[in-house]
Design an enzyme around this catalytic site. Sequence first.
Site, PDB file in Angstrom:
ATOM      1  N   ASP A 143       0.833  -1.214   0.000  1.00  0.00           N
ATOM      2  CA  ASP A 143       0.000   0.000   0.000  1.00  0.00           C
ATOM      3  C   ASP A 143       0.861   1.256   0.000  1.00  0.00           C
ATOM      4  O   ASP A 143       0.539   2.259  -0.649  1.00  0.00           O
ATOM      5  CB  ASP A 143      -0.876   0.055   1.255  1.00  0.00           C
ATOM      6  CG  ASP A 143      -1.901  -1.049   1.335  1.00  0.00           C
ATOM      7  OD1 ASP A 143      -3.091  -0.735   1.441  1.00  0.00           O
ATOM      8  OD2 ASP A 143      -1.508  -2.227   1.318  1.00  0.00           O
ATOM      9  N   ASN A 179       3.883  -7.997   5.998  1.00  0.00           N
ATOM     10  CA  ASN A 179       2.606  -7.626   5.387  1.00  0.00           C
ATOM     11  C   ASN A 179       2.116  -6.285   5.969  1.00  0.00           C
ATOM     12  O   ASN A 179       1.763  -5.352   5.254  1.00  0.00           O
ATOM     13  CB  ASN A 179       1.628  -8.755   5.670  1.00  0.00           C
ATOM     14  CG  ASN A 179       0.237  -8.579   5.096  1.00  0.00           C
ATOM     15  OD1 ASN A 179      -0.455  -9.556   4.859  1.00  0.00           O
ATOM     16  ND2 ASN A 179      -0.225  -7.369   4.868  1.00  0.00           N
ATOM     17  N   SER A 189       5.483 -11.420   3.934  1.00  0.00           N
ATOM     18  CA  SER A 189       5.718 -10.068   3.463  1.00  0.00           C
ATOM     19  C   SER A 189       4.541  -9.675   2.567  1.00  0.00           C
ATOM     20  O   SER A 189       3.415 -10.131   2.790  1.00  0.00           O
ATOM     21  CB  SER A 189       7.050  -9.999   2.703  1.00  0.00           C
ATOM     22  OG  SER A 189       7.364  -8.667   2.335  1.00  0.00           O
ATOM     23  N   GLY A 292      -1.191  -9.932  -1.649  1.00  0.00           N
ATOM     24  CA  GLY A 292      -2.007  -8.732  -1.713  1.00  0.00           C
ATOM     25  C   GLY A 292      -3.340  -8.971  -2.389  1.00  0.00           C
ATOM     26  O   GLY A 292      -4.291  -8.220  -2.174  1.00  0.00           O
ATOM     27  N   ASP A 294      -5.918 -10.938  -1.896  1.00  0.00           N
ATOM     28  CA  ASP A 294      -6.636 -11.865  -1.033  1.00  0.00           C
ATOM     29  C   ASP A 294      -8.126 -11.502  -0.992  1.00  0.00           C
ATOM     30  O   ASP A 294      -8.494 -10.588  -0.282  1.00  0.00           O
ATOM     31  CB  ASP A 294      -6.030 -11.897   0.378  1.00  0.00           C
ATOM     32  CG  ASP A 294      -5.671 -10.513   0.926  1.00  0.00           C
ATOM     33  OD1 ASP A 294      -5.496  -9.559   0.149  1.00  0.00           O
ATOM     34  OD2 ASP A 294      -5.553 -10.401   2.156  1.00  0.00           O
ATOM     35  N   GLU A 478     -11.382   2.047  -0.826  1.00  0.00           N
ATOM     36  CA  GLU A 478     -10.326   1.052  -1.025  1.00  0.00           C
ATOM     37  C   GLU A 478     -10.400   0.419  -2.412  1.00  0.00           C
ATOM     38  O   GLU A 478      -9.370   0.115  -3.024  1.00  0.00           O
ATOM     39  CB  GLU A 478     -10.488  -0.030   0.055  1.00  0.00           C
ATOM     40  CG  GLU A 478      -9.504  -1.166  -0.039  1.00  0.00           C
ATOM     41  CD  GLU A 478      -9.883  -2.320   0.871  1.00  0.00           C
ATOM     42  OE1 GLU A 478      -8.998  -3.138   1.149  1.00  0.00           O
ATOM     43  OE2 GLU A 478     -11.049  -2.398   1.293  1.00  0.00           O
ATOM     44  N   GLU A 492     -13.637 -10.222   2.743  1.00  0.00           N
ATOM     45  CA  GLU A 492     -13.927 -10.672   4.102  1.00  0.00           C
ATOM     46  C   GLU A 492     -14.403  -9.545   5.010  1.00  0.00           C
ATOM     47  O   GLU A 492     -14.714  -9.786   6.172  1.00  0.00           O
ATOM     48  CB  GLU A 492     -12.666 -11.303   4.711  1.00  0.00           C
ATOM     49  CG  GLU A 492     -12.182 -12.535   3.964  1.00  0.00           C
ATOM     50  CD  GLU A 492     -10.882 -13.102   4.547  1.00  0.00           C
ATOM     51  OE1 GLU A 492     -10.728 -14.331   4.525  1.00  0.00           O
ATOM     52  OE2 GLU A 492     -10.036 -12.305   5.015  1.00  0.00           O
TER      53      GLU A 492
END
Length: 516
Positions: A143, A179, A189, A292, A294, A478, A492
């Site tokens: 990000d 992460n 990571s 990333g 996910d 987002e 999620e």
Amino acid sequence: MKISSLWRGALLSATLLLAQPSAAQRTPVDMYGDLFRTVQTERIFPDGKTFVDAVPKRAPEAIMEDYRRTTPHGEALRAFILANFAVPGINDRDAASLRRHIQTLWPTLVRQPEAVKPGSSTLPMDAPYVVPGGRFREIYYWDSYFTMLGLAVDGQQPLIESMLADFTATIERYGHIPNGMRSYYLGRSQPPFFALMLDLSKDSDAALAARRLAALRSEHAYWMKGANCLDASGACARVVRMPNGALLNRYWDDIPQARDESYAEDVATAAEDQSRPAEVLYRHLRAGAESGWDFSSRWLDDPKRLSTIRTTDIVPVDLNSLMLIMEDSIVRRCAEVKDSACVTEFTRLATQRRDALNRYFWVAREGRYADWDRIAKKPTPRLSAATLYPLFAGAASAKQAQAVGETVRRDLLAVGGLRTTTLRTGQQWDTPNGWAPLQWIAIAGLERSGQPALARDIAQRWLGTVTAAYVETGKMLEKYDVEERKPGGGGEYPTQDGFGWTNGVASAIMAKYPGL
């Protein structure tokens, strides 16, 4: 006596005249009559003050003429009001204010370093940093690069330098950038953008440059340490041996258990698949989080079932493009300090990776770069926006880049920007969602490969989507639905606002294409 009566009459007439409202002084009920009463009694807006503070977009008489002709109610009336009035807090924002809005958001997303309290999952940070926003209360790795793009054009260079100080110290402390800066993220990571972050620095101090180069080489070693434990399976940790012997990378997580932050979700997913040990599934889920993406159909055997995930079996085109960028960056930085041994070593690694990207990931007949299935030993069938990463990394030939551009235009380009994939699965990293980082990778990759018109087209479509949602909601989100130009869905958790990488990419686009 007569004069006095006349005087009193004149005063009364003047008073009555002054009491009559001018056109500019009429109240909403005077101007809008039946429309006003309907809006208020139907409670089109929960607060009765909302409509009376609205500003008409055209002459009130013209609005009333259209209202009397159509007499809408309910949702149709709300739509009529929003089309004809700038309603406070609902649709009173405009595209011109978007850049100013982003600039005012940066201070709200800045966090200062604090001592870590006993028992907290927080990892230490040494300098001020920017968080994404919403539920993401800590700094996140990939990000941050896209956030920094905006900081760079919005006059926030000190924040870029302080975030680089944080990431450099983090690599020195843990050997990699997690992460996110939480203890439960240390097993993995994220897409490695540290090399590209360093290019945004304006600090020319030689000692600092040496320290950053050492950190960059440490990060490379973190991704490649699995090379020391390769066995007959051809993979260990984050390293995969390709059929020709080249060593490439995959996503992984060092901890084979349900994610702390999504524990119940992972346990439920594991319960759906009794064909393999839960620890194997958890590793695939965690590797998907490291990517990333996910989650996405990129990682699924059955695009409709998350329990079929097998991320660690996939050699991803985006990760290996970023590793190529890292290796090229190390070559350049080692050359600057005249470290010839380093230049020789990393030139060899970069050449090997560039060749492998075009040997195994390029699907000429389909005009795309794919991920590589190391079990099936062939490219995966999933088209995704990751196909643009080799263009971004400078690994594609002019002919390959042109073919990718044609594929993107035909299959991935939506009215509101670049689709993530072509499959509608309900996962957040699939269509119809679009994401700011992927838009930027596409824009920069197409520009680099000589396709500026398509790059600008994607930028214009995406910025239109972000602007439309901002005008409607007042938020930077987002993710977005690029087919209907509205907030994105799936995943999620609810769609978050804030939002670091959306702010950064929007600012970078507006700076790159003034007046877009």
